[in-house]
Scaffold this motif. Structure first.
Motif, PDB file in Angstrom:
ATOM      1  N   GLY A 153      -7.125  -6.542  -4.574  1.00 45.70           N
ATOM      2  CA  GLY A 153      -6.682  -5.151  -4.912  1.00 45.70           C
ATOM      3  C   GLY A 153      -6.302  -4.704  -6.050  1.00 45.70           C
ATOM      4  O   GLY A 153      -6.866  -5.300  -7.103  1.00 45.70           O
ATOM      5  N   SER A 172       0.138   1.383  -4.999  1.00 40.80           N
ATOM      6  CA  SER A 172      -1.337   1.122  -4.757  1.00 40.80           C
ATOM      7  C   SER A 172      -1.913   2.087  -3.504  1.00 40.80           C
ATOM      8  O   SER A 172      -1.567   2.322  -2.684  1.00 40.80           O
ATOM      9  N   ALA A 173      -2.969   2.681  -4.082  1.00 42.82           N
ATOM     10  CA  ALA A 173      -3.804   3.576  -3.032  1.00 42.82           C
ATOM     11  C   ALA A 173      -4.586   2.625  -1.888  1.00 42.82           C
ATOM     12  O   ALA A 173      -4.588   3.139  -0.808  1.00 42.82           O
ATOM     13  N   GLU A 174      -5.020   1.461  -2.135  1.00 43.33           N
ATOM     14  CA  GLU A 174      -5.395   0.418  -1.274  1.00 43.33           C
ATOM     15  C   GLU A 174      -4.646  -0.673  -1.098  1.00 43.33           C
ATOM     16  O   GLU A 174      -3.900  -0.921  -1.854  1.00 43.33           O
ATOM     17  N   GLU A 175      -4.809  -1.343   0.204  1.00 39.64           N
ATOM     18  CA  GLU A 175      -3.983  -2.314   0.403  1.00 39.64           C
ATOM     19  C   GLU A 175      -4.259  -3.533  -0.793  1.00 39.64           C
ATOM     20  O   GLU A 175      -5.588  -3.754  -1.075  1.00 39.64           O
ATOM     21  N   THR A 176      -3.159  -4.013  -1.267  1.00 44.48           N
ATOM     22  CA  THR A 176      -3.174  -4.900  -2.368  1.00 44.48           C
ATOM     23  C   THR A 176      -2.219  -6.016  -1.992  1.00 44.48           C
ATOM     24  O   THR A 176      -1.334  -6.132  -1.072  1.00 44.48           O
ATOM     25  N   GLN A 217       0.943  -1.274   0.148  1.00 45.92           N
ATOM     26  CA  GLN A 217       0.166   0.007   0.196  1.00 45.92           C
ATOM     27  C   GLN A 217       0.892   1.250   0.041  1.00 45.92           C
ATOM     28  O   GLN A 217       1.906   1.278   0.727  1.00 45.92           O
TER      29      GLN A 217
END
Length: 121
Positions: free
Chosen positions: A56, A88-92, A36
């Motif tokens: 994600g 990545s903007a969100e947890e991936t 992230q």
């Protein structure tokens, strides 16, 4: 021969940008990581690098100004010597397949994100 359940492996850690080894295939490591935010620009002079998204969305920027966008079930092979920056903007959740000798920060080994000794889970 043990079945590897990715969800169980990801449940064993919560930190970001710290890959774990979950298996070996010939001279390759199967690695997973939660990511992230933004990683650093780097390249791997001698190794190709495979990224597959499990959960994600992973974006990978390239020096030519393009960005690859990977979603669950999609993968990308970054050719050796190619500068790239994952983020990545969100947890991936990602799976990587790389030679055992591959250092996560490639040519940027002085980075605080460099992981030279990987935990095996």
């Amino acid at each position: 021969m043990n079945v590897i359940r990715l969800e169980d492996k990801f449940a064993q850690f919560t930190d970001h940008w710290n890959p774990r080894v979950i298996g070996e295939l010939n001279d390759q490591h199967l690695k997973i990581a939660r990511v992230q935010g933004e990683f650093i620009w780097h390249n791997h002079a001698a190794e190709d690098e495979l990224f597959m998204v499990v959960k994600g969305q992973l974006l990978i920027d390239f020096r030519d100004g393009t960005t690859a966008s990977l979603h669950p079930g999609e993968l990308l092979v970054v050719p050796r010597g190619t500068d790239h920056r994952p983020h990545s903007a969100e947890e991936t959740w990602i799976l990587m397949i790389e030679p055992k000798s591959t250092v996560n920060t490639g040519n940027q080994t002085a980075s605080e994100l460099t992981r030279s000794q990987l935990e095996q889970i």
